[in-house]
Write an enzyme that holds these catalytic residues in place. Structure first.
Site, PDB file in Angstrom:
ATOM      1  CG  ASP A  96      42.154  39.077  35.309  1.00 16.94           C
ATOM      2  OD1 ASP A  96      43.189  38.694  35.884  1.00 16.94           O
ATOM      3  OD2 ASP A  96      42.120  40.110  34.622  1.00 16.94           O
ATOM      4  CB  THR A  97      39.833  41.822  38.864  1.00 18.16           C
ATOM      5  OG1 THR A  97      38.558  41.909  38.224  1.00 18.16           O
ATOM      6  CG2 THR A  97      40.906  42.429  37.976  1.00 18.16           C
ATOM      7  N   GLY A  98      38.026  39.144  39.351  1.00 10.18           N
ATOM      8  CA  GLY A  98      36.848  38.612  40.033  1.00 10.18           C
ATOM      9  C   GLY A  98      35.674  39.574  40.046  1.00 10.18           C
ATOM     10  CG  ASP A 152      38.181  38.838  23.371  1.00 10.65           C
ATOM     11  OD1 ASP A 152      37.879  38.539  24.549  1.00 10.65           O
ATOM     12  OD2 ASP A 152      38.173  40.014  22.950  1.00 10.65           O
TER      13      ASP A 152
HETATM   14  P1  IMP Z   1      37.450  39.985  35.871  1.00  5.05           P
HETATM   15  O1  IMP Z   1      36.210  40.776  36.097  1.00  5.05           O
HETATM   16  O2  IMP Z   1      38.692  40.814  36.059  1.00  5.05           O
HETATM   17  O3  IMP Z   1      37.513  38.685  36.638  1.00  5.05           O
HETATM   18  O4  IMP Z   1      37.540  39.667  34.352  1.00  5.05           O
HETATM   19  C1  IMP Z   1      36.782  38.768  33.753  1.00  5.05           C
HETATM   20  C2  IMP Z   1      36.774  39.025  32.254  1.00  5.05           C
HETATM   21  O5  IMP Z   1      37.960  39.684  31.781  1.00  5.05           O
HETATM   22  C3  IMP Z   1      36.727  37.693  31.584  1.00  5.05           C
HETATM   23  O6  IMP Z   1      35.414  37.284  31.370  1.00  5.05           O
HETATM   24  C4  IMP Z   1      37.461  37.974  30.278  1.00  5.05           C
HETATM   25  O7  IMP Z   1      36.552  38.422  29.318  1.00  5.05           O
HETATM   26  C5  IMP Z   1      38.412  39.094  30.582  1.00  5.05           C
HETATM   27  N1  IMP Z   1      39.798  38.608  30.757  1.00  5.05           N
HETATM   28  C6  IMP Z   1      40.520  38.599  31.885  1.00  5.05           C
HETATM   29  N2  IMP Z   1      41.757  38.076  31.696  1.00  5.05           N
HETATM   30  C7  IMP Z   1      41.808  37.747  30.385  1.00  5.05           C
HETATM   31  C8  IMP Z   1      42.833  37.135  29.554  1.00  5.05           C
HETATM   32  O8  IMP Z   1      43.956  36.788  29.971  1.00  5.05           O
HETATM   33  N3  IMP Z   1      42.502  36.964  28.247  1.00  5.05           N
HETATM   34  C9  IMP Z   1      41.296  37.310  27.729  1.00  5.05           C
HETATM   35  N4  IMP Z   1      40.318  37.872  28.462  1.00  5.05           N
HETATM   36  C10 IMP Z   1      40.570  38.081  29.782  1.00  5.05           C
END
Ligand code: IMP
Ligand code: MG
Length: 176
Positions: A96-98, A152
């Protein structure tokens, strides 16, 4: 909710990811580290499509609170196997954001692995806050909040066999 990826489509994507991973490592041993809890379904399906010598471990990273806000990332590596000198693949449900994967990569780099690559089932379009890109991606999806196949919403819906986008009224209401 609206189904984005049904069971058949998901299985095709997982097989494609397994082929991509195999094309990189061949018969060399791989240590696969699943990010708890969202990656458990993907890890279970992916490892059964891989035939190189494989070790499987987990790491816990929790940050996500609700659908839009992001909490402070907490990494618990107590359950992780030794990755010194190993070829590691980190597996997560969604990019998502990474920020989660980038922080996990930094943490693992300090442990002296031979190499670290990353595999995610989903990559959300246009959400990234980092320049890093995962090495293996199952599906590119639009910027919607998705659940199922491990993902989730407030710990609900992980057991759905498909990936679906929540409708706004489902996001506002307290999940079952
Ligand atoms: P990041 O650090 O923003 O890339 O987020 C990663 C984590 O956010 C993932 O491992 C998910 O647990 C959670 N996440 C991000 N987008 C979603 C979504 O659309 N549905 C459920 N969980 C999400
Ligand atoms: Mg997660």
């Amino acid at each position: 909710m609206k189904i984005l990826l049904d069971e058949t489509t998901l299985q095709e994507g997982v097989r494609r990811m397994a082929r991509d991973i195999t094309s990189i490592y061949g018969d060399r041993p791989v240590t696969m580290i699943g990010v708890l809890t969202g990656s458990v379904v993907l890890v279970a399906d992916l490892i059964r499509q891989l035939s190189m010598p494989l070790r499987v471990g987990v790491v816990q990273a929790s940050s996500y609170r609700g659908t839009t806000t992001r909490g402070h990332l907490v990494i618990n590596s107590d359950l992780m196997p030794d990755i010194t000198g190993r070829d590691v693949v980190i597996v997560d449900d969604i990019f998502d954001t990474g920020n989660t994967l980038v922080e996990l990569l930094a943490m693992m780099d300090r442990l002296g692995p031979m190499s670290v690559r990353t595999a995610v089932l989903l990559r959300k379009t246009g959400r990234q806050e980092v320049t890093y890109e995962p090495n293996f991606v199952g599906f590119e999806i639009p910027d919607e909040f998705v659940v199922g196949y491990g993902l989730d919403y407030h710990d609900a819906y992980r057991n759905l066999p498909f990936v679906a986008a929540l409708e706004s009224q489902e996001i506002d209401s307290t999940p079952p």
